[in-house]
Design a protein around this motif. Structure first.
Motif, PDB file in Angstrom:
ATOM      1  N   GLU A  32       0.850  -1.195   0.000  1.00 41.71           N
ATOM      2  CA  GLU A  32       0.000   0.000   0.000  1.00 41.71           C
ATOM      3  C   GLU A  32       0.881   1.239   0.000  1.00 41.71           C
ATOM      4  O   GLU A  32       1.840   1.340   0.773  1.00 41.71           O
ATOM      5  CB  GLU A  32      -0.906   0.007   1.236  1.00 41.71           C
ATOM      6  CG  GLU A  32      -1.800   1.233   1.347  1.00 41.71           C
ATOM      7  CD  GLU A  32      -2.626   1.203   2.613  1.00 41.71           C
ATOM      8  OE1 GLU A  32      -2.679   2.234   3.323  1.00 41.71           O
ATOM      9  OE2 GLU A  32      -3.228   0.143   2.904  1.00 41.71           O
ATOM     10  N   SER A  34       2.260   4.834   0.750  1.00 44.74           N
ATOM     11  CA  SER A  34       2.176   5.831   1.819  1.00 44.74           C
ATOM     12  C   SER A  34       3.311   6.821   1.629  1.00 44.74           C
ATOM     13  O   SER A  34       4.303   6.540   0.946  1.00 44.74           O
ATOM     14  CB  SER A  34       2.257   5.176   3.201  1.00 44.74           C
ATOM     15  OG  SER A  34       3.542   4.585   3.399  1.00 44.74           O
ATOM     16  N   ASN A  35       3.158   8.004   2.220  1.00 47.02           N
ATOM     17  CA  ASN A  35       4.175   9.071   2.147  1.00 47.02           C
ATOM     18  C   ASN A  35       4.550   9.393   0.695  1.00 47.02           C
ATOM     19  O   ASN A  35       5.712   9.666   0.387  1.00 47.02           O
ATOM     20  CB  ASN A  35       5.441   8.676   2.925  1.00 47.02           C
ATOM     21  CG  ASN A  35       5.147   8.399   4.387  1.00 47.02           C
ATOM     22  OD1 ASN A  35       4.336   9.094   5.016  1.00 47.02           O
ATOM     23  ND2 ASN A  35       5.781   7.363   4.943  1.00 47.02           N
ATOM     24  N   TYR A  36       3.548   9.375  -0.167  1.00 54.43           N
ATOM     25  CA  TYR A  36       3.819   9.612  -1.586  1.00 54.43           C
ATOM     26  C   TYR A  36       4.106  11.093  -1.832  1.00 54.43           C
ATOM     27  O   TYR A  36       3.427  11.976  -1.308  1.00 54.43           O
ATOM     28  CB  TYR A  36       2.627   9.168  -2.440  1.00 54.43           C
ATOM     29  CG  TYR A  36       2.746   9.554  -3.886  1.00 54.43           C
ATOM     30  CD1 TYR A  36       3.550   8.819  -4.752  1.00 54.43           C
ATOM     31  CD2 TYR A  36       2.096  10.682  -4.378  1.00 54.43           C
ATOM     32  CE1 TYR A  36       3.699   9.178  -6.083  1.00 54.43           C
ATOM     33  CE2 TYR A  36       2.228  11.046  -5.706  1.00 54.43           C
ATOM     34  CZ  TYR A  36       3.033  10.292  -6.550  1.00 54.43           C
ATOM     35  OH  TYR A  36       3.179  10.652  -7.852  1.00 54.43           O
ATOM     36  N   PHE A  46       8.100   7.311  -2.388  1.00 61.29           N
ATOM     37  CA  PHE A  46       6.998   6.817  -1.580  1.00 61.29           C
ATOM     38  C   PHE A  46       7.462   5.581  -0.820  1.00 61.29           C
ATOM     39  O   PHE A  46       8.611   5.116  -0.968  1.00 61.29           O
ATOM     40  CB  PHE A  46       5.772   6.485  -2.450  1.00 61.29           C
ATOM     41  CG  PHE A  46       6.046   5.512  -3.555  1.00 61.29           C
ATOM     42  CD1 PHE A  46       5.809   4.157  -3.391  1.00 61.29           C
ATOM     43  CD2 PHE A  46       6.540   5.962  -4.781  1.00 61.29           C
ATOM     44  CE1 PHE A  46       6.061   3.261  -4.416  1.00 61.29           C
ATOM     45  CE2 PHE A  46       6.802   5.070  -5.806  1.00 61.29           C
ATOM     46  CZ  PHE A  46       6.566   3.709  -5.621  1.00 61.29           C
ATOM     47  N   LYS A  49       3.885  -0.460   2.101  1.00 55.87           N
ATOM     48  CA  LYS A  49       3.778  -1.081   3.423  1.00 55.87           C
ATOM     49  C   LYS A  49       2.695  -2.149   3.413  1.00 55.87           C
ATOM     50  O   LYS A  49       1.794  -2.145   2.565  1.00 55.87           O
ATOM     51  CB  LYS A  49       3.466  -0.023   4.484  1.00 55.87           C
ATOM     52  CG  LYS A  49       2.102   0.642   4.313  1.00 55.87           C
ATOM     53  CD  LYS A  49       1.838   1.655   5.425  1.00 55.87           C
ATOM     54  CE  LYS A  49       0.427   2.245   5.277  1.00 55.87           C
ATOM     55  NZ  LYS A  49       0.122   3.196   6.366  1.00 55.87           N
ATOM     56  N   ALA A  54       7.516  -2.039   6.064  1.00 54.08           N
ATOM     57  CA  ALA A  54       7.480  -1.042   4.994  1.00 54.08           C
ATOM     58  C   ALA A  54       8.824  -1.026   4.298  1.00 54.08           C
ATOM     59  O   ALA A  54       9.858  -1.419   4.875  1.00 54.08           O
ATOM     60  CB  ALA A  54       7.157   0.337   5.559  1.00 54.08           C
ATOM     61  N   ASN A  73      -1.808   8.055  -1.893  1.00 53.71           N
ATOM     62  CA  ASN A  73      -1.654   7.364  -0.621  1.00 53.71           C
ATOM     63  C   ASN A  73      -2.853   6.443  -0.376  1.00 53.71           C
ATOM     64  O   ASN A  73      -4.000   6.817  -0.648  1.00 53.71           O
ATOM     65  CB  ASN A  73      -1.536   8.370   0.527  1.00 53.71           C
ATOM     66  CG  ASN A  73      -0.204   9.100   0.508  1.00 53.71           C
ATOM     67  OD1 ASN A  73       0.816   8.543   0.106  1.00 53.71           O
ATOM     68  ND2 ASN A  73      -0.204  10.346   0.941  1.00 53.71           N
ATOM     69  N   GLY A  74      -2.568   5.260   0.135  1.00 57.07           N
ATOM     70  CA  GLY A  74      -3.630   4.302   0.411  1.00 57.07           C
ATOM     71  C   GLY A  74      -3.942   3.385  -0.744  1.00 57.07           C
ATOM     72  O   GLY A  74      -4.715   2.430  -0.592  1.00 57.07           O
TER      73      GLY A  74
END
Length: 395
Positions: A32, A34-36, A46, A49, A54, A73-74
């Motif tokens: 998934e 995250s932190n993109y 990005f 995780k 992660a 994100n997500g």
């Protein structure tokens, strides 16, 4: 004593170990996002995780340019690339060369993302749709010159409405160059006003084949076109972004040609019907005019114009007699009123009083004597009687 290594040497050693591992040079990783973050340089950074860990990821500009969708994100994706160490930081990361949404194709995801974006901006709003001319004089076909779609459109346009001039602006409708050529052709047609209607599209194919008509620049060019645009892409089930933005969507290129122009046979039937209705309306109007003329011909004033003058003379005589009678009646009423007023005035006249033996004493200066206090002995007076005046003196 063990060897002492520098930090850089350790990082380089680990990097070499990872680079020699064939399993890590080409692997797929599911996770998934995250932190993109996308940097101005074009590189994308990005993390991927799952429930237990992660891994940092990077996709450089060269690979990111081939993305059909916008990572968020997500979003669950499958990344392909290699695991290596960035020696400066001493951290290993996944260098991605491709990114695919899990469970849905990247083309489909890109389509939905662009659709939502343009919808939010109002590019699909029916209020911005321009009306399609009912009888276009010039039509520009922006499509491939080699496809069957253009032949079908030319055949149908020629059969239905041969009065229209048809211009073909040949472009590629598939491949990386297709969106740019489509935008340029639509812009050129608007700049030179070569037509009052544009039809753009192509025949059927896969989603990848039709992808040029899902390009954001093509959609915005169609939206800003001052000339109405009919979108005719693929078969009836196929839907593209161009269909949503265009002023009219046709199910197929052949259907676009049918929607663009009327059928000359139907127009001919309609004209004959209008001709019959016009003839009937003119016949009814002429019949009414003929009846009006017959009534006018029987009119006395037109048969002998002096009849009209004689009638007006009789009316004038009648009005003159009526006016004279009214004046005489008014004059008699005023005479009677004058006699009544004269009788009243005569009854109130001082001369009537003098006729009954009364007199009016006046001084020489003309003043009337109303009391004994008005005179003194020796005053000269004049007595007004019915038939004259008498001079006298007060004693």
């Amino acid at each position: 004593m063990s060897n002492i290594y520098t930090v850089s040497q350790v990082n380089q050693y680990i990097k070499a170990l990872l680079d020699r591992d064939r399993e890590l040079t080409a692997l797929y990783v599911r996770g998934e996002i995250s932190n993109y973050k996308a940097y101005p340089s074009g590189h994308h950074y990005f993390s991927l995780k799952d429930g237990e860990g992660a891994i940092r990821c990077v996709m450089f500009k060269r690979e990111a340019m081939s993305l059909r969708f916008r990572p968020e994100n997500g979003m669950k994706v499958i990344a392909f690339g290699r695991v290596a160490v960035f020696p400066r930081d001493g951290q290993y990361q996944l260098y991605c060369t491709s990114l695919t949404p899990e469970g849905v194709g990247d083309l489909h995801l890109a389509f939905e993302q662009l659709k939502q974006k343009l919808y939010a901006e109002g590019l699909f709003d029916p209020a911005h749709k321009k009306p399609i001319p009912r009888f276009p004089k010039r039509i520009a076909l922006i499509t491939s010159a080699a496809g069957a779609a253009v032949r079908d459109m030319l055949r149908i346009l020629g059969a239905r409405w041969p009065m229209a001039e048809v211009f073909l602006l040949p472009v590629r409708v598939q491949g990386t160059e297709a969106p740019g050529e489509l935008c340029a052709a639509i812009a050129w047609a608007n700049r030179h006003q070569v037509a009052d209607l544009i039809i753009t599209g192509r025949g059927g194919g896969s989603m990848e084949d039709l992808w040029a008509f899902n390009d954001e620049n093509v959609a915005r060019t169609i939206y800003h076109s001052a000339i109405p645009v009919i979108s005719a892409v693929g078969h009836e089930p196929d839907v593209t972004i161009a269909d949503f933005v265009a002023d009219l969507r046709a199910a197929t290129p052949s259907n676009a040609a049918e929607l663009a122009v009327p059928d000359q046979n139907e127009v001919a039937v309609w004209l004959r019907q209008m001709e019959g209705r016009l003839a009937q309306a003119m016949g009814r109007k002429l019949e009414r005019a003929r009846k009006d003329l017959d009534r006018a011909a029987r009119c006395r004033a037109l048969q002998d114009p002096m009849n009209y003058v004689d009638d007006k003379r009789m009316v004038l005589d009648y009005q003159r007699e009526k006016l004279a009678a009214g004046l005489n009646a008014a004059l008699n009423r005023e005479r009677q009123r004058f006699g009544q007023l004269a009788s009243k005035l005569d009854a109130l006249s001082p001369l009537k009083v003098l006729g009954r033996g009364y007199a009016i004493p006046r001084k020489w200066d003309g003043g009337v004597v109303r009391s004994v206090s008005d005179v003194t002995p020796g005053d000269q007076l004049k007595l007004r009687v019915a038939d004259g005046e008498i001079s006298c003196q007060v004693v």
